[in-house]
Design a protein around this motif. Structure first.
Motif, PDB file in Angstrom:
ATOM      1  N   TYR A   7      -2.301 -10.941  -9.530  1.00 58.17           N
ATOM      2  CA  TYR A   7      -1.239 -10.774 -10.508  1.00 58.17           C
ATOM      3  C   TYR A   7      -1.798 -10.319 -11.844  1.00 58.17           C
ATOM      4  O   TYR A   7      -2.980 -10.473 -12.128  1.00 58.17           O
ATOM      5  CB  TYR A   7      -0.440 -12.065 -10.691  1.00 58.17           C
ATOM      6  N   LEU A  40       7.970  -0.362 -14.615  1.00 59.30           N
ATOM      7  CA  LEU A  40       6.729  -0.835 -14.011  1.00 59.30           C
ATOM      8  C   LEU A  40       6.095   0.335 -13.275  1.00 59.30           C
ATOM      9  O   LEU A  40       6.721   0.948 -12.417  1.00 59.30           O
ATOM     10  CB  LEU A  40       7.005  -1.975 -13.023  1.00 59.30           C
ATOM     11  N   VAL A  44       8.107  -8.739  -9.389  1.00 57.92           N
ATOM     12  CA  VAL A  44       8.081  -9.264 -10.749  1.00 57.92           C
ATOM     13  C   VAL A  44       8.488 -10.723 -10.646  1.00 57.92           C
ATOM     14  O   VAL A  44       9.497 -11.054 -10.029  1.00 57.92           O
ATOM     15  CB  VAL A  44       9.045  -8.495 -11.670  1.00 57.92           C
TER      16      VAL A  44
END
Length: 84
Positions: free
Chosen positions: A28, A42, A63
């Motif tokens: 992440y 993104l 997300v």
């Protein structure tokens, strides 16, 4: 260069760095989105290498909130999406 500015890369492997089967992991990057943001984009790059041939190899891009709750699943990529 390839024009992609990145902080690095991720490689899923056994603890000794060797490839393996039945591995799983979580990668992440934490970002902060200002409270008054109406839209966000993104952008990510991927290059998948695998010996897998079915849909058991997956890469899920999503997300999540800071607590880990999935807010939006962006895509799921499979062995069939491996890069050349």
């Amino acid at each position: 260069g390839n024009g992609r500015n990145s902080r690095g890369y991720a490689y899923l492997s056994q603890a000794n760095g060797a490839p393996g089967n039945n591995l799983s992991g979580t990668i992440y990057q934490e970002v902060e989105v200002p409270e008054d943001t109406l839209t966000a984009t993104l952008i990510f790059w991927y290059y998948i290498t695998t010996d897998g041939t079915d849909n058991s190899d997956t890469l899920i891009v999503s997300v999540r909130s800071k607590s880990g709750t999935e807010l939006k699943r962006i895509t799921t990529l499979y062995a069939a999406n491996k890069s050349t």
